[in-house]
Design a protein around this motif. Sequence first.
Motif, PDB file in Angstrom:
ATOM      1  N   GLY A  89      12.019 -33.666  36.307  1.00 47.61           N
ATOM      2  CA  GLY A  89      12.638 -34.244  35.114  1.00 47.61           C
ATOM      3  C   GLY A  89      13.232 -35.600  35.435  1.00 47.61           C
ATOM      4  N   LEU A  90      12.880 -36.622  34.668  1.00 43.75           N
ATOM      5  CA  LEU A  90      13.375 -37.981  34.908  1.00 43.75           C
ATOM      6  C   LEU A  90      14.128 -38.463  33.679  1.00 43.75           C
ATOM      7  N   ILE A  91      15.373 -38.885  33.891  1.00 44.11           N
ATOM      8  CA  ILE A  91      16.212 -39.412  32.811  1.00 44.11           C
ATOM      9  C   ILE A  91      16.531 -40.864  33.133  1.00 44.11           C
ATOM     10  N   LEU A  92      16.102 -41.778  32.273  1.00 42.23           N
ATOM     11  CA  LEU A  92      16.359 -43.201  32.463  1.00 42.23           C
ATOM     12  C   LEU A  92      17.466 -43.661  31.529  1.00 42.23           C
ATOM     13  N   VAL A  93      18.414 -44.414  32.074  1.00 47.41           N
ATOM     14  CA  VAL A  93      19.571 -44.887  31.312  1.00 47.41           C
ATOM     15  C   VAL A  93      19.777 -46.368  31.595  1.00 47.41           C
ATOM     16  N   PRO A  94      20.478 -47.093  30.710  1.00 48.04           N
ATOM     17  CA  PRO A  94      20.603 -48.550  30.883  1.00 48.04           C
ATOM     18  C   PRO A  94      21.713 -49.016  31.806  1.00 48.04           C
ATOM     19  N   THR A  95      22.724 -48.195  32.086  1.00 49.95           N
ATOM     20  CA  THR A  95      23.852 -48.670  32.890  1.00 49.95           C
ATOM     21  C   THR A  95      24.200 -47.696  34.005  1.00 49.95           C
ATOM     22  N   ARG A  96      24.816 -48.232  35.029  1.00 49.37           N
ATOM     23  CA  ARG A  96      25.211 -47.418  36.184  1.00 49.37           C
ATOM     24  C   ARG A  96      26.224 -46.345  35.788  1.00 49.37           C
ATOM     25  N   GLU A  97      27.189 -46.767  34.969  1.00 49.12           N
ATOM     26  CA  GLU A  97      28.231 -45.815  34.567  1.00 49.12           C
ATOM     27  C   GLU A  97      27.655 -44.662  33.758  1.00 49.12           C
ATOM     28  N   LEU A  98      26.704 -44.968  32.888  1.00 53.75           N
ATOM     29  CA  LEU A  98      26.090 -43.903  32.100  1.00 53.75           C
ATOM     30  C   LEU A  98      25.260 -42.981  32.990  1.00 53.75           C
ATOM     31  N   ALA A 139      13.424 -33.879  44.158  1.00 53.20           N
ATOM     32  CA  ALA A 139      14.549 -33.491  43.298  1.00 53.20           C
ATOM     33  C   ALA A 139      13.999 -32.869  42.029  1.00 53.20           C
ATOM     34  N   ASP A 140      14.751 -31.974  41.470  1.00 52.90           N
ATOM     35  CA  ASP A 140      14.336 -31.364  40.203  1.00 52.90           C
ATOM     36  C   ASP A 140      14.581 -32.324  39.044  1.00 52.90           C
ATOM     37  N   ILE A 141      15.746 -32.962  39.051  1.00 51.25           N
ATOM     38  CA  ILE A 141      16.106 -33.909  38.001  1.00 51.25           C
ATOM     39  C   ILE A 141      16.654 -35.173  38.648  1.00 51.25           C
ATOM     40  N   VAL A 142      16.148 -36.313  38.222  1.00 48.69           N
ATOM     41  CA  VAL A 142      16.668 -37.598  38.681  1.00 48.69           C
ATOM     42  C   VAL A 142      17.184 -38.364  37.472  1.00 48.69           C
ATOM     43  N   VAL A 143      18.418 -38.833  37.572  1.00 46.22           N
ATOM     44  CA  VAL A 143      19.012 -39.706  36.559  1.00 46.22           C
ATOM     45  C   VAL A 143      19.071 -41.094  37.177  1.00 46.22           C
ATOM     46  N   ALA A 144      18.488 -42.087  36.519  1.00 44.31           N
ATOM     47  CA  ALA A 144      18.314 -43.374  37.189  1.00 44.31           C
ATOM     48  C   ALA A 144      18.414 -44.548  36.236  1.00 44.31           C
ATOM     49  N   THR A 145      18.850 -45.684  36.792  1.00 46.02           N
ATOM     50  CA  THR A 145      18.639 -46.969  36.137  1.00 46.02           C
ATOM     51  C   THR A 145      17.294 -47.498  36.624  1.00 46.02           C
TER      52      THR A 145
END
Length: 430
Positions: A89-98, A139-145
Amino acid sequence: MNTTVATKFTDLNLIQPLLDRLKELDYKLPTPIQAQAIPSVMQGHDLIAGANTGSGKTASFALPLLQQVYELKKDKADNTSNKGNFVKGLILVPTRELAKQVSDSIKSYANHLNGAVKTVCVFGGVSINPQMLALRGGADIVVATPGRLLDLISSNAVKLDKVKTLVLDEADRMLSLGFTDEINELLALLPKSKQTLLFSATFPEQVKALTKELLKDPIEIQLQSADASSLVQRVFTVNQGQKTALLAHLIKEHQWQQALIFVNAKNGCEHLADKLSKRGVFVDVFHGDKGQGARNRVLDAFKAGEIDVLIATDIAARGLDIEKLPVVINYDLPRSPSDYMHRIGRSGRAGEVGLALSLIDHEDYHHFKVIEKKNKIRLEREEVEGFEVDQSLIPKLDKPMAKPEGTGKKKRKKKSDQTPDVWLNGTDSE
């Protein structure tokens, strides 16, 4: 798709460990976006989900994603578990804090999964080596910028060709021009057969056109409303050159314990902070030129109530959850009308009472009318006693209204009166 909307978390077919954790977190009932999105995600649909900030969008994708990954790992036929540096699972977000906030939420929801789901958060501004170590074995889930993720891919620290679910959080920002090259590069590395989920508070028309290329027969959920009952929006007119004086007056008069003030540029943060300090208002600043450690410390201190006034650029406008933030102030109007909704959504979250103020001089009038039109709102122009505007500079259709309650020396209303004076008192690439 079943059109019946769940009224309890137990209606969502979530596994017991997730339900137990939600009970511990005192999540009583699913929010409208959770009730509609979670079943769609678990059924494997692509999804476009729009809902106001503070409406529970993170849980809407985090809970079903955790369940999908957990059940996949239990399936002995799954040949991607713990074999190589793959991601499910890959979650892309726009900011480091998010990125950190979303990752922390996922790890919290997974509390009763006994470590079965490995979640890794990666973003720029900090050393890449610990992130490379964390990704060993996959990794199962990666949250990344996006920028940092591309750096890790180029170092062979992670591979995306086994991703089963892609989430774009704050999707309108992720699909904007600032991220186009990076997102296209990442999409080229992802398998064509995957589930794609887009979540945001706003979906401008140009972004909606792009989604047709990304999603396959998506389900669309649109729950945005400019009239959130817990958030009061107000506009104060002021003569050019008097914004700072008015801002200092409001901060001192109402003694806000927490106030988040938005400006459009990094140097604008420092400039306004200096001008306010000369007027006896002490603040801190939050922008992209600060080191990541400093950004973390400032944000943590603001969330903890150790900083009363924080001046920030739009990196603070996306997804940050600051509990019970009483007031957000637009010192500079956002350049993009959609960013207006993201900014003001930092207050009045999850049903809490909040206030969003915009300070406009005569040069801001036209742009604020564009913001109103795009967001389908119309707000009265008000003026504060002692800061009356030069009427000759105001367009006829935008004459300011009478002085607002709670800003002049008028008799205060009773606490039981739910009028606006109650609230007056009380993006990175890497």
